[in-house]
Motif scaffolding. Sequence first.
Motif, PDB file in Angstrom:
ATOM      1  N   PRO A  43       0.830  -1.207   0.000  1.00 48.69           N
ATOM      2  CA  PRO A  43       0.000   0.000   0.000  1.00 48.69           C
ATOM      3  C   PRO A  43       0.857   1.245   0.000  1.00 48.69           C
ATOM      4  O   PRO A  43       1.967   1.251   0.563  1.00 48.69           O
ATOM      5  N   LEU A  44       0.368   2.295  -0.626  1.00 49.49           N
ATOM      6  CA  LEU A  44       1.033   3.590  -0.588  1.00 49.49           C
ATOM      7  C   LEU A  44       0.542   4.382   0.605  1.00 49.49           C
ATOM      8  O   LEU A  44      -0.632   4.302   0.986  1.00 49.49           O
ATOM      9  N   GLY A  45       1.420   5.166   1.179  1.00 45.44           N
ATOM     10  CA  GLY A  45       1.042   6.035   2.282  1.00 45.44           C
ATOM     11  C   GLY A  45       2.127   7.073   2.521  1.00 45.44           C
ATOM     12  O   GLY A  45       3.306   6.734   2.655  1.00 45.44           O
ATOM     13  N   CYS A  46       1.746   8.333   2.538  1.00 39.90           N
ATOM     14  CA  CYS A  46       2.721   9.409   2.698  1.00 39.90           C
ATOM     15  C   CYS A  46       3.213   9.507   4.140  1.00 39.90           C
ATOM     16  O   CYS A  46       2.569   9.031   5.083  1.00 39.90           O
ATOM     17  N   ARG A  47       4.353  10.167   4.301  1.00 37.33           N
ATOM     18  CA  ARG A  47       4.924  10.395   5.622  1.00 37.33           C
ATOM     19  C   ARG A  47       4.019  11.286   6.463  1.00 37.33           C
ATOM     20  O   ARG A  47       3.314  12.152   5.961  1.00 37.33           O
ATOM     21  N   GLY A  48       4.146  11.127   7.774  1.00 38.03           N
ATOM     22  CA  GLY A  48       3.458  12.015   8.689  1.00 38.03           C
ATOM     23  C   GLY A  48       4.199  13.323   8.872  1.00 38.03           C
ATOM     24  O   GLY A  48       5.316  13.506   8.375  1.00 38.03           O
ATOM     25  N   PRO A  49       3.602  14.254   9.611  1.00 40.05           N
ATOM     26  CA  PRO A  49       4.216  15.572   9.811  1.00 40.05           C
ATOM     27  C   PRO A  49       5.549  15.485  10.535  1.00 40.05           C
ATOM     28  O   PRO A  49       5.768  14.629  11.390  1.00 40.05           O
ATOM     29  N   ARG A  50       6.452  16.408  10.176  1.00 38.05           N
ATOM     30  CA  ARG A  50       7.741  16.557  10.836  1.00 38.05           C
ATOM     31  C   ARG A  50       8.184  18.001  10.647  1.00 38.05           C
ATOM     32  O   ARG A  50       7.699  18.686   9.746  1.00 38.05           O
ATOM     33  N   PRO A  51       9.098  18.484  11.454  1.00 37.75           N
ATOM     34  CA  PRO A  51       9.592  19.854  11.276  1.00 37.75           C
ATOM     35  C   PRO A  51      10.243  20.020   9.907  1.00 37.75           C
ATOM     36  O   PRO A  51      10.851  19.084   9.375  1.00 37.75           O
ATOM     37  N   LEU A  52      10.121  21.215   9.356  1.00 37.59           N
ATOM     38  CA  LEU A  52      10.691  21.480   8.039  1.00 37.59           C
ATOM     39  C   LEU A  52      12.182  21.185   8.001  1.00 37.59           C
ATOM     40  O   LEU A  52      12.696  20.680   6.988  1.00 37.59           O
ATOM     41  N   GLN A  53      12.883  21.420   9.087  1.00 37.74           N
ATOM     42  CA  GLN A  53      14.329  21.195   9.109  1.00 37.74           C
ATOM     43  C   GLN A  53      14.698  19.716   9.076  1.00 37.74           C
ATOM     44  O   GLN A  53      15.865  19.359   8.917  1.00 37.74           O
ATOM     45  N   GLU A  54      13.710  18.823   9.180  1.00 37.15           N
ATOM     46  CA  GLU A  54      13.941  17.391   9.066  1.00 37.15           C
ATOM     47  C   GLU A  54      13.464  16.830   7.724  1.00 37.15           C
ATOM     48  O   GLU A  54      13.574  15.622   7.484  1.00 37.15           O
ATOM     49  N   ALA A  55      12.967  17.688   6.861  1.00 39.64           N
ATOM     50  CA  ALA A  55      12.335  17.233   5.625  1.00 39.64           C
ATOM     51  C   ALA A  55      13.352  16.918   4.539  1.00 39.64           C
ATOM     52  O   ALA A  55      14.456  17.454   4.504  1.00 39.64           O
ATOM     53  N   VAL A  56      12.942  16.040   3.609  1.00 40.91           N
ATOM     54  CA  VAL A  56      13.700  15.730   2.398  1.00 40.91           C
ATOM     55  C   VAL A  56      12.948  16.313   1.215  1.00 40.91           C
ATOM     56  O   VAL A  56      11.759  16.042   1.010  1.00 40.91           O
ATOM     57  N   LEU A  57      13.650  17.126   0.433  1.00 44.38           N
ATOM     58  CA  LEU A  57      13.079  17.882  -0.682  1.00 44.38           C
ATOM     59  C   LEU A  57      13.712  17.417  -1.987  1.00 44.38           C
ATOM     60  O   LEU A  57      14.934  17.282  -2.064  1.00 44.38           O
ATOM     61  N   PHE A  58      12.885  17.202  -3.002  1.00 41.70           N
ATOM     62  CA  PHE A  58      13.376  16.838  -4.331  1.00 41.70           C
ATOM     63  C   PHE A  58      12.916  17.858  -5.365  1.00 41.70           C
ATOM     64  O   PHE A  58      11.871  18.485  -5.225  1.00 41.70           O
ATOM     65  N   SER A  59      13.722  17.983  -6.427  1.00 43.48           N
ATOM     66  CA  SER A  59      13.334  18.716  -7.625  1.00 43.48           C
ATOM     67  C   SER A  59      14.116  18.123  -8.791  1.00 43.48           C
ATOM     68  O   SER A  59      15.193  17.550  -8.591  1.00 43.48           O
ATOM     69  N   THR A  60      13.587  18.248  -9.989  1.00 42.30           N
ATOM     70  CA  THR A  60      14.262  17.617 -11.122  1.00 42.30           C
ATOM     71  C   THR A  60      15.555  18.332 -11.469  1.00 42.30           C
ATOM     72  O   THR A  60      16.588  17.700 -11.706  1.00 42.30           O
ATOM     73  N   PHE A  61      15.517  19.671 -11.517  1.00 37.68           N
ATOM     74  CA  PHE A  61      16.685  20.443 -11.933  1.00 37.68           C
ATOM     75  C   PHE A  61      17.125  21.387 -10.815  1.00 37.68           C
ATOM     76  O   PHE A  61      16.276  21.967 -10.138  1.00 37.68           O
ATOM     77  N   PRO A  62      18.427  21.595 -10.636  1.00 41.20           N
ATOM     78  CA  PRO A  62      18.872  22.640  -9.703  1.00 41.20           C
ATOM     79  C   PRO A  62      18.393  24.026 -10.131  1.00 41.20           C
ATOM     80  O   PRO A  62      18.166  24.890  -9.282  1.00 41.20           O
ATOM     81  N   GLU A  63      18.233  24.248 -11.442  1.00 35.48           N
ATOM     82  CA  GLU A  63      17.745  25.531 -11.948  1.00 35.48           C
ATOM     83  C   GLU A  63      16.212  25.444 -12.022  1.00 35.48           C
ATOM     84  O   GLU A  63      15.655  24.907 -12.965  1.00 35.48           O
TER      85      GLU A  63
END
Length: 263
Positions: free
Chosen positions: A146-166
């Motif tokens: 099953p799929l299920g997203c993460r629960g809340p956490r402080p922003l300083q603990e988050a993992v952020l993705f993006s396709t391009f640095p620009e």
Amino acid sequence: MTASHAELWAIAQDLADVARQETLRHFRSPALQAETKESDRFDPVTQADRAAEAAMRAILDERRPDDAILGEEFGHKPGTSGLTWVLDPIDGTRGYMSGTPTWGVLISVADDTGPLMGIIDQPYIGERFSGGFGRAEATGPLGKAPLGCRGPRPLQEAVLFSTFPEVGTEAEERAFRALSRQVRLTRYGMDCYAYALVAAGQIDLVVEAGLQPYDVHAPIAVIQAAGGIVTDWTGGPAHGGGRIVAAANRIIHEQALAVLSQA
């Protein structure tokens, strides 16, 4: 032409299967050729992009002739049923032509309100993420889960993705950099796979700009089915493309929007 949810899922799975076959047939082939669709920047398309979308459209023409189709390579075909199939035959063509494994195929069904269901398929890896109409699941080498997203956490603990640095325009990039400075980890280059990782509970945020509808419809459906949220940078609907924030939960979403708006 009406359709049950089961019928739409069956067709979507068949579309993903045929696109997987067409894309893998050309992947890492010495005969693969890429050309650019734009004169001012490198926006590649290959014979695999066109072959995969053509194969999917052939199935829809036979089994859902009254539905509209919006695809990256062959544009918009109008319909009369109120449903639109939104297709991206290879999301991540730059990665595909470079031989990396995390490009994917995006398939969704939408009405006037936005995407109703979607598939993020990873042909080379063999993973498929499905969401909508009460379904939120992943299948792959480790079986079904099953799929299920993460629960809340402080922003300083988050993992952020993006396709391009620009990220988008200079102003959009500055806003993204402001957010990136506040999270624990920022990673790049996964294309649609990053959105699948949000739905799978592995990461917290994907933030991008300059996207098209066919880039986001399937990810929206899959992430929402997994309990996450996808909007534009103002918190509005995201299925038209543009600036996108995909978040694992409403709290991390609000924190990300606050930083982007201040920047």
